[in-house]
Design an enzyme around this catalytic site. Structure first.
Site, mmCIF file in Angstrom:
data_model
loop_
_atom_site.group_PDB
_atom_site.id
_atom_site.type_symbol
_atom_site.label_atom_id
_atom_site.label_comp_id
_atom_site.label_asym_id
_atom_site.label_seq_id
_atom_site.Cartn_x
_atom_site.Cartn_y
_atom_site.Cartn_z
ATOM 1 N N ARG A 189 -7.681 -6.306 -24.423
ATOM 2 C CA ARG A 189 -6.190 -5.103 -24.526
ATOM 3 C C ARG A 189 -5.531 -5.722 -25.788
ATOM 4 O O ARG A 189 -5.899 -7.138 -26.463
ATOM 5 C CB ARG A 189 -5.323 -5.287 -23.574
ATOM 6 C CG ARG A 189 -5.913 -6.089 -22.525
ATOM 7 C CD ARG A 189 -5.524 -7.594 -22.791
ATOM 8 N NE ARG A 189 -3.844 -7.875 -23.077
ATOM 9 C CZ ARG A 189 -3.339 -8.539 -23.968
ATOM 10 N NH1 ARG A 189 -4.420 -9.602 -24.433
ATOM 11 N NH2 ARG A 189 -2.518 -8.935 -24.562
ATOM 12 N N GLY A 190 -3.929 -6.105 -26.460
ATOM 13 C CA GLY A 190 -3.815 -6.866 -27.968
ATOM 14 C C GLY A 190 -4.522 -5.363 -28.738
ATOM 15 O O GLY A 190 -5.721 -5.495 -28.863
ATOM 16 N N ALA A 191 -3.114 -5.071 -29.207
ATOM 17 C CA ALA A 191 -3.308 -4.631 -30.948
ATOM 18 C C ALA A 191 -4.976 -4.797 -31.335
ATOM 19 O O ALA A 191 -5.551 -4.191 -31.541
ATOM 20 C CB ALA A 191 -2.410 -4.661 -31.780
ATOM 21 N N ARG A 226 -5.713 4.228 -26.216
ATOM 22 C CA ARG A 226 -4.812 3.788 -26.132
ATOM 23 C C ARG A 226 -3.443 4.087 -27.082
ATOM 24 O O ARG A 226 -4.472 4.418 -28.423
ATOM 25 C CB ARG A 226 -4.931 2.321 -25.744
ATOM 26 C CG ARG A 226 -5.371 2.089 -24.244
ATOM 27 C CD ARG A 226 -4.716 0.433 -24.247
ATOM 28 N NE ARG A 226 -3.829 0.324 -23.429
ATOM 29 C CZ ARG A 226 -3.026 -0.735 -23.890
ATOM 30 N NH1 ARG A 226 -3.542 -1.565 -23.926
ATOM 31 N NH2 ARG A 226 -1.925 -0.531 -23.162
ATOM 32 N N GLN A 253 0.365 -10.362 -17.915
ATOM 33 C CA GLN A 253 -0.270 -10.112 -19.411
ATOM 34 C C GLN A 253 -0.444 -11.705 -19.782
ATOM 35 O O GLN A 253 -0.643 -12.824 -20.386
ATOM 36 C CB GLN A 253 -0.050 -9.495 -20.429
ATOM 37 C CG GLN A 253 -1.020 -8.307 -20.171
ATOM 38 C CD GLN A 253 0.042 -7.605 -20.216
ATOM 39 O OE1 GLN A 253 0.432 -8.045 -19.133
ATOM 40 N NE2 GLN A 253 -0.274 -6.621 -20.828
ATOM 41 N N ASP A 313 2.357 -4.107 -31.556
ATOM 42 C CA ASP A 313 1.777 -2.790 -31.414
ATOM 43 C C ASP A 313 1.542 -1.687 -32.572
ATOM 44 O O ASP A 313 0.910 -1.220 -32.529
ATOM 45 C CB ASP A 313 1.592 -2.355 -30.019
ATOM 46 C CG ASP A 313 0.793 -2.957 -28.471
ATOM 47 O OD1 ASP A 313 1.651 -4.492 -28.858
ATOM 48 O OD2 ASP A 313 -0.276 -2.906 -28.982
ATOM 49 N N ASN A 321 6.796 -3.423 -29.365
ATOM 50 C CA ASN A 321 5.654 -4.567 -28.091
ATOM 51 C C ASN A 321 5.845 -4.351 -25.986
ATOM 52 O O ASN A 321 6.453 -3.080 -25.983
ATOM 53 C CB ASN A 321 6.158 -6.037 -28.575
ATOM 54 C CG ASN A 321 5.042 -6.081 -28.530
ATOM 55 O OD1 ASN A 321 3.406 -6.522 -28.605
ATOM 56 N ND2 ASN A 321 5.674 -7.719 -27.523
ATOM 57 N N LYS A 322 4.617 -4.989 -26.262
ATOM 58 C CA LYS A 322 4.898 -4.666 -24.372
ATOM 59 C C LYS A 322 6.309 -4.508 -23.582
ATOM 60 O O LYS A 322 7.414 -5.269 -24.430
ATOM 61 C CB LYS A 322 4.239 -6.122 -23.976
ATOM 62 C CG LYS A 322 4.065 -6.534 -22.522
ATOM 63 C CD LYS A 322 3.320 -5.097 -22.338
ATOM 64 C CE LYS A 322 2.183 -4.686 -22.905
ATOM 65 N NZ LYS A 322 1.453 -3.331 -22.282
HETATM 66 O O1 MRU Z 1 -0.924 -3.631 -23.312
HETATM 67 P P1 MRU Z 1 -1.355 -4.948 -23.869
HETATM 68 O O2 MRU Z 1 -2.128 -5.869 -23.144
HETATM 69 O O3 MRU Z 1 -2.833 -4.141 -25.165
HETATM 70 O O4 MRU Z 1 -0.121 -4.966 -24.201
HETATM 71 C C1 MRU Z 1 -0.225 -6.213 -25.636
HETATM 72 C C2 MRU Z 1 0.856 -6.271 -26.567
HETATM 73 O O5 MRU Z 1 1.675 -6.039 -26.237
HETATM 74 C C3 MRU Z 1 0.458 -7.619 -27.724
HETATM 75 O O6 MRU Z 1 1.827 -8.322 -27.597
HETATM 76 C C4 MRU Z 1 0.875 -6.807 -28.973
HETATM 77 O O7 MRU Z 1 -0.868 -6.309 -28.861
HETATM 78 C C5 MRU Z 1 0.167 -7.816 -29.618
HETATM 79 S S1 MRU Z 1 -1.325 -8.664 -29.808
HETATM 80 C C6 MRU Z 1 -1.375 -9.448 -31.002
#
Ligand code: MRU
Length: 350
Positions: free
Chosen positions: A48-50, A91, A200, A241, A251-252
């Site tokens: 996970r993470g963009a 996603r 996370q 994201d 973002n999250k």
């Molecule tokens: O749902 P996730 O864990 O994929 O969400 C991740 C985030 O919101 C991060 O902050 C974002 O992807 C930036 S990652 C460098």
């Protein structure tokens, strides 16, 4: 400062990634041999993470292209179109996923238009995927160098979710800024929001930073305001994201309240992200698709129910922070300041 784990890599066997669902209790690596498995790993949050999602999609598509290399050109295209759809559906919010799919599609289109055989095109897609990975690592290091200046020496940084090496090809975006500051000789303490419901912050950010020996203090999401009021936080740095052309960022979930609290307490709020996270075709944050995830993430923790059965649940996985709350966007091409409609566009013309 060297990561002791590998987020995602292409190996002769397939696509290998650390299973982020099991961290920090277990450090397990999974190897996926089919592109369908890689798409499922994205959907199910193994990775996970963009930026890491984008890199994983590129590797998954390369895996699929290589397996289909013996097909005639029309069947090869058909199979690739099927895979593009599969990854597109994995996603919805992180634009890096769509950016990576578009790069692979360009390579496919150019190869077929030039009359190259599928074997040759598959090899080009493999090379591209590795470049997407390597470029992301370079971008994160550049973000770290540009961002180090926003972190005061002996300061405390609040971060939300995990925007670290685990969310990228390595090094991280928000955590890249923290690593950049530490590498520049600064003494930095990090407060990590636990980040309900998927944790996370508690599971990943705390684990990752502690491996680097960076002082890390875990807090629940609801503590940030009180700690700001007590003067415990000097700066906020988060990842993103998707960044719209006007500087609104997704973002999250929980990032927006942190930004509002930071404004109320006069604390600068920074966003760190590579250019691959900026979606210039998206005019503002209202157009960013927000993923709604399964209610069970809210009603239970580690499989144990924490709410009465049948209760109504909302579980938007991301929120939008309007540009007006953001002191700066730290990218791999430099630090953008408001007005973002001008400064972000300028980054792309460099
Ligand atoms: O749902 P996730 O864990 O994929 O969400 C991740 C985030 O919101 C991060 O902050 C974002 O992807 C930036 S990652 C460098």
């Amino acid at each position: 400062m060297h990561a002791m784990f590998i987020t995602v890599q292409r190996t002769p066997e397939g696509v290998r990634m650390i299973d982020q669902r099991r961290l920090p209790r277990e450090e397990t690596y999974l190897v996926f041999r089919e592109p369908e498995e890689v798409a499922a790993a994205i959907r199910d949050m193994v990775v996970r993470g963009a930026p890491a999602i984008g890199v994983s999609a590129a590797f998954g598509l390369a895996l699929g292209a290589s397996a289909a290399a013996a097909l005639p050109p029309d069947r090869f295209r058909e199979r690739m179109e099927q895979l593009f759809q599969l990854f597109t559906d994995a996603r919805p919010t992180a634009v890096n996923l769509f950016w990576a799919i578009d790069r692979v599609r360009e390579t496919l289109d150019a190869g077929l238009a030039a009359g190259r055989d599928p074997g040759h095109i598959a090899a080009e897609i493999e090379t591209l995927a590795q470049t997407v990975h390597d470029d992301d690592l370079d971008s994160c290091r550049a973000i770290g160098r540009f961002g180090a200046e926003v972190v005061p020496d002996r300061g405390t940084v609040l971060t939300h979710c995990n925007a670290g090496g685990l969310a990228t090809a390595g090094y991280g975006t928000a955590l890249g800024v923290i690593r950049g500051a530490v590498e520049a000789g600064k003494n930095v303490r990090v407060l990590a929001d636990e980040t309900r419901p998927f944790l996370q912050g508690a599971r990943l950010t705390a684990w990752e930073l502690m491996q680097d020996g960076i002082e890390t203090v875990l807090i629940t999401d609801s503590m940030a305001g009180s700690l700001m009021r007590r003067g415990e936080i000097d700066v906020v740095v988060v990842g993103s994201d998707r960044i719209a052309a006007n500087g609104d960022i997704a973002n999250k979930i929980g990032t927006y309240p942190v930004a509002v609290l930071a404004r109320a307490h006069g604390i600068p709020f920074y966003v760190a992200a590579p250019l691959t996270t900026i979606d210039m075709s998206c005019p503002d944050g209202d157009r960013i698709p927000i993923e709604e995830r399964d209610p069970s993430e809210v009603t239970s923790m580690f499989g144990v129910p924490v709410a009465p059965e049948g209760v109504g649940v909302m579980n938007p996985a991301f929120d939008v922070t309007p540009a007006e709350y953001i002191a700066g966007i730290i990218t791999d091409k430099g630090l953008a300041r408001p007005p973002y409609s001008e400064s972000l566009a300028a980054l792309f013309s460099r």
